[in-house]
Write a protein that holds these residues in place. Structure first.
Motif, mmCIF file in Angstrom:
data_model
loop_
_atom_site.group_PDB
_atom_site.id
_atom_site.type_symbol
_atom_site.label_atom_id
_atom_site.label_comp_id
_atom_site.label_asym_id
_atom_site.label_seq_id
_atom_site.Cartn_x
_atom_site.Cartn_y
_atom_site.Cartn_z
ATOM 1 N N VAL A 279 9.227 11.842 -3.776
ATOM 2 C CA VAL A 279 9.001 11.349 -2.518
ATOM 3 C C VAL A 279 8.441 12.472 -1.656
ATOM 4 O O VAL A 279 7.392 12.537 -0.769
ATOM 5 N N ASN A 280 9.228 13.566 -1.443
ATOM 6 C CA ASN A 280 9.149 14.706 -0.754
ATOM 7 C C ASN A 280 7.902 15.482 -1.096
ATOM 8 O O ASN A 280 6.996 15.869 -0.010
ATOM 9 N N MET A 281 7.418 15.444 -2.154
ATOM 10 C CA MET A 281 6.302 16.216 -2.687
ATOM 11 C C MET A 281 5.198 15.267 -2.420
ATOM 12 O O MET A 281 3.745 15.802 -1.929
ATOM 13 N N GLY B 269 0.725 -1.224 -0.096
ATOM 14 C CA GLY B 269 -0.121 -0.146 -0.017
ATOM 15 C C GLY B 269 0.931 1.185 0.134
ATOM 16 O O GLY B 269 0.331 2.381 0.177
ATOM 17 N N TYR B 270 2.148 1.187 -0.103
ATOM 18 C CA TYR B 270 3.084 2.438 -0.146
ATOM 19 C C TYR B 270 3.910 2.206 -1.375
ATOM 20 O O TYR B 270 4.445 1.152 -1.820
ATOM 21 N N LEU B 271 4.345 3.264 -1.829
ATOM 22 C CA LEU B 271 5.666 3.183 -2.967
ATOM 23 C C LEU B 271 6.741 3.599 -1.790
ATOM 24 O O LEU B 271 7.038 4.709 -1.543
ATOM 25 N N GLU B 272 7.678 2.662 -1.936
ATOM 26 C CA GLU B 272 9.091 3.037 -1.005
ATOM 27 C C GLU B 272 10.118 3.508 -2.313
ATOM 28 O O GLU B 272 9.751 3.557 -3.184
ATOM 29 N N LEU B 273 11.316 3.980 -1.729
ATOM 30 C CA LEU B 273 12.261 4.730 -2.557
ATOM 31 C C LEU B 273 12.395 3.685 -3.871
ATOM 32 O O LEU B 273 12.751 4.267 -4.904
ATOM 33 N N SER B 274 12.733 2.327 -3.672
ATOM 34 C CA SER B 274 13.106 1.615 -4.636
ATOM 35 C C SER B 274 11.840 1.691 -5.757
ATOM 36 O O SER B 274 12.210 1.481 -6.986
ATOM 37 N N ILE C 284 13.983 11.389 -7.600
ATOM 38 C CA ILE C 284 13.543 10.570 -6.410
ATOM 39 C C ILE C 284 12.849 11.088 -5.152
ATOM 40 O O ILE C 284 11.950 11.198 -4.838
ATOM 41 N N ILE C 285 14.116 11.815 -4.645
ATOM 42 C CA ILE C 285 13.857 12.375 -3.381
ATOM 43 C C ILE C 285 12.992 13.691 -3.604
ATOM 44 O O ILE C 285 11.998 13.777 -2.784
#
Length: 72
Positions: free
Chosen positions: A58-60, A27-32, A54-55
């Motif tokens: 994710v921050n947005m 239920g999440y998109l992780e960094l990879s 990527i960062i």
């Protein structure tokens, strides 16, 4: 076509994309997973991506600041 139908189609497309890249189905998109999503997207656009992309994504998109993008 009504705005409701357009919004529904967009939401369906976003949910489908999320599900495709949420490879561990938590239920999440992780960094990879975000990295893979961005790589595929940037490849289609003929562009390269960097770690800062990527960062930034994710921050947005990380509403609760846990380092993951939630589907909700």
């Amino acid at each position: 076509m009504s705005k409701v139908n357009d919004k529904s189609k967009l939401l369906d497309a976003v949910n489908g994309m999320f599900d495709k890249y949420d490879t561990n189905k938590n239920g999440y998109l992780e960094l990879s997973e975000v990295s893979t999503l961005l790589r595929d997207t940037f490849d289609k656009l003929g562009r390269n991506y960097e770690e800062k992309d990527i960062i930034g994504f994710v921050n947005m998109a990380d509403k609760n600041k846990d380092g993951k993008v939630s589907k909700k």
